[in-house]
Design a protein around this motif. Structure first.
Motif, PDB file in Angstrom:
ATOM      1  N   HIS A   1     -26.468   6.449  25.184  1.00 11.96           N
ATOM      2  CA  HIS A   1     -26.854   6.911  23.848  1.00 11.96           C
ATOM      3  C   HIS A   1     -25.767   7.800  23.281  1.00 11.96           C
ATOM      4  O   HIS A   1     -25.002   8.431  24.019  1.00 11.96           O
TER       5      HIS A   1
ATOM      6  N   ASP B   1     -32.041   1.780  17.777  1.00 13.92           N
ATOM      7  CA  ASP B   1     -31.723   3.067  17.173  1.00 13.92           C
ATOM      8  C   ASP B   1     -32.999   3.689  16.636  1.00 13.92           C
ATOM      9  O   ASP B   1     -34.034   3.025  16.501  1.00 13.92           O
TER      10      ASP B   1
ATOM     11  N   LEU C   1     -30.305   8.341  16.377  1.00 13.29           N
ATOM     12  CA  LEU C   1     -30.060   8.161  17.804  1.00 13.29           C
ATOM     13  C   LEU C   1     -29.725   6.687  18.010  1.00 13.29           C
ATOM     14  O   LEU C   1     -30.559   5.818  17.740  1.00 13.29           O
ATOM     15  N   TYR C   2     -28.503   6.406  18.445  1.00 14.08           N
ATOM     16  CA  TYR C   2     -28.104   5.036  18.753  1.00 14.08           C
ATOM     17  C   TYR C   2     -28.093   4.862  20.268  1.00 14.08           C
ATOM     18  O   TYR C   2     -27.675   5.765  20.998  1.00 14.08           O
ATOM     19  N   TYR C   3     -28.533   3.693  20.720  1.00 14.65           N
ATOM     20  CA  TYR C   3     -28.526   3.484  22.170  1.00 14.65           C
ATOM     21  C   TYR C   3     -28.328   2.020  22.536  1.00 14.65           C
ATOM     22  O   TYR C   3     -28.628   1.114  21.755  1.00 14.65           O
TER      23      TYR C   3
END
Length: 559
Positions: free
Chosen positions: A14, A73, A25-27
């Motif tokens: 992340h 995300d 929040l990108y993951y």
């Protein structure tokens, strides 16, 4: 079975462990075979949750895995309070191992827009290092992949080139994710890396307890699973061996499945193809459909009572940093419509009945006032017959057969993705609303049920299912997998003026590539800095094709 199937674990790369309201929040999810350490082909669905200190779930995402990889995300809304959170990742198969086997990472959220938030205090040991203003410069090398930048010091809105180099040629090829994000000036929870995560799982022994075995969770081997049960309204009708039909209508491509109930009336659908629809329609197949109620199984929430959270405190020293970053976020979000992310279109699959079909676009023919006349005058090898009970039904002449059907088999009739049991609903339908009719004349065994031919209709507005009136069709909201996205890529060109050149640019996240394939010895990636000065970490995480974890970081400065 539980001893034969491989065990798996989840790693999530992340973009940060500190988020503000108004940020993303990108993951990227990696599902790994615990024994081989290579990507797992077992589960096709992963689950990602964000859990607060109150043990309540902020979001729960379903992620479709392709060759062990998936992405997602989450936009942090103002409804989420400042505090400590856990990012949790698991598969349904991993539920058999318990919470201790799940991926867990600390996330801190700062929400400057909410008043009367619960005060964040230091812990008993006065370990307040998380609150000290401090520049963090973190670089690390990896023996498999190296990151080489063209310039360590950069100006605002300038181009930066990163060379991703394979140090062991094809042995370093693999699937990775790449993040370029401003380094926070306070100490925040450390991010999990692929290397540390793999080392942790190598030391972990997974044992299935007797208690867990009593509540066995089936792995989602081919796609997402939907469970349910039918319940007879009276004792006169049995619940076993009944056919259940699920339809997921949508504009581009529908899904249709048929399942059979077990001895206790339970059924299970496996959705193995991608879809974009948000609703499903379920019905019992047969003349006795009105005698049953349909109940869907909703999985119980996971018990997070034993989670231990990181300690994070907001201090007066952070005031200027919080104010500045909040203003930047508001400016960025104000211009989001000019710089949007886009949903990746998925390839339209061939219908289950194949491509050996006859297609009738009704606007190419003379329009008739009734469906009966349309069938007689336009659609070859289809007619309307009557059953012994006097009901009108469609019939299809089997391909390569010269005579009419001698067996009492009906075709599968579908309109806008919804299976139609009472053919009179279509016989009495307004033909001007029908755009296209597809006809297959083969015999089909579909979900253990036999049909002679398929009549697949598409309306002009593709909304037949929205206007259905049958009480025997149950509508449910789907908890569907997140769609894959293509994230906005900011460009600046000295010779060509773009629509974003005059827009303020205070991006904290300069680049996020969740699916970076390294399949050659060198790949160059270009991105542009923003007006947000400071130090930025370029982080690459993932695994080689042989399952070797890769974690490498380098730092650039924007002045």
């Amino acid at each position: 079975m539980i001893d034969i199937l491989p065990k798996e674990h989840i790693f999530i790369h992340h973009n940060t462990t500190l988020l503000f309201s108004g940020e993303y929040l990108y993951y990227k999810v990696y599902c790994i075979d615990l024994k081989t350490q290579k990507k797992s082909y077992l589960s096709k669905i992963a689950y990602v949750e964000l859990v607060g200190e109150d043990k309540k779930t902020v979001f729960r995402h379903k992620i479709r895995l392709e060759e062990g990889h998936g992405q997602g995300d989450f936009f942090i809304p103002v409804a989420v309070a400042s505090g400590n959170y856990k990012l949790i990742g698991y598969t349904q198969w991993m539920k058999n191992e318990g919470l201790s086997s799940f991926f867990q990472s600390d996330i801190n959220i700062i929400n400057p827009y909410q008043r009367l938030q619960k005060e964040k205090k230091l812990n008993d040991n006065n370990q307040s290092t998380n609150n000290l203003l401090k520049d963090v410069i973190y670089e690390s090398d990896d023996e498999n992949v190296q990151l080489v930048v063209n310039a360590k010091n950069n100006t605002k809105r300038s181009a930066v080139s990163v060379l991703v180099k394979s140090l062991k040629k094809s042995l370093s090829y693999g699937n990775y994710s790449l993040s370029v994000r401003k380094i926070d000036t306070i100490l925040i929870p450390s991010k999990h890396t692929a290397k540390k995560n793999s080392e942790q799982y190598k030391k972990t022994e997974i044992n299935y307890t007797k208690e867990v075995k009593q509540h066995f969770f089936t792995p989602e081997l081919r796609g997402e699973l939907i469970y349910g049960k039918i319940k007879s309204k009276t004792p006169d009708f049995k619940e076993s061996n009944k056919k259940i039909v699920i339809s997921i209508p949508e504009e581009e491509q529908y899904q249709l499945k048929i399942a059979t109930t077990d001895k206790k009336g339970f059924f299970k659908f496996n959705l193995d193809k991608k879809y974009s629809g948000s609703q499903a329609l379920i019905q019992v197949l047969g003349d006795e459909k009105q005698q049953y109620d349909i109940q869907l199984h909703r999985p119980k929430d996971i018990d997070y009572s034993n989670l231990i959270f990181n300690t994070f405190t907001i201090t007066p020293q952070m005031k200027d940093m919080i104010l500045k970053r909040s203003i930047y976020n508001q400016i960025n979000n104000a211009y989001f419509s000019v710089k949007p992310d886009t949903i990746k279109p998925f390839k339209k699959a061939t219908p289950f009945y194949g491509d050996d079909i006859e297609v009738y676009n009704l606007d190419e023919y003379t329009r008739f006032p009734t469906v009966k006349e349309t069938i007689v005058e336009i659609i070859d090898n289809v007619w309307i017959d009557k059953t012994r009970k006097g009901k009108e039904v469609f019939k299809v002449r089997r391909k390569n057969y010269s005579a009419y059907n001698k067996v009492d088999l009906l075709p599968l009739v579908i309109i806008d993705g919804l299976m139609i049991q009472d053919h009179n609903d279509l016989i009495n339908y307004n033909p001007k609303k029908i755009k296209r009719i597809k006809l297959s004349r083969k015999k089909y065994f579909y979900g253990s049920h036999m049909f002679l031919g398929v009549i697949d209709l598409e309306t002009v507005d593709k909304d037949y299912y929205r206007k259905k009136t049958s009480n025997n069709i149950h509508t449910i909201e789907l908890f569907k997998p997140l769609p894959e996205k293509k994230y906005f890529y900011q460009k600046y060109n000295e010779t060509i003026t773009s629509s974003t050149d005059r827009i303020p640019d205070f991006r904290q996240q300069l680049l996020w590539i969740p699916d970076f394939i390294l399949d050659k010895e060198e790949i160059k990636i270009d991105f542009f800095t923003s007006d947000n000065i400071g130090d930025y970490e370029i982080s690459l995480e993932g695994f080689t094709n042989e399952g070797v974890p890769v974690s490498t970081q380098t730092v650039i400065t924007v002045e």
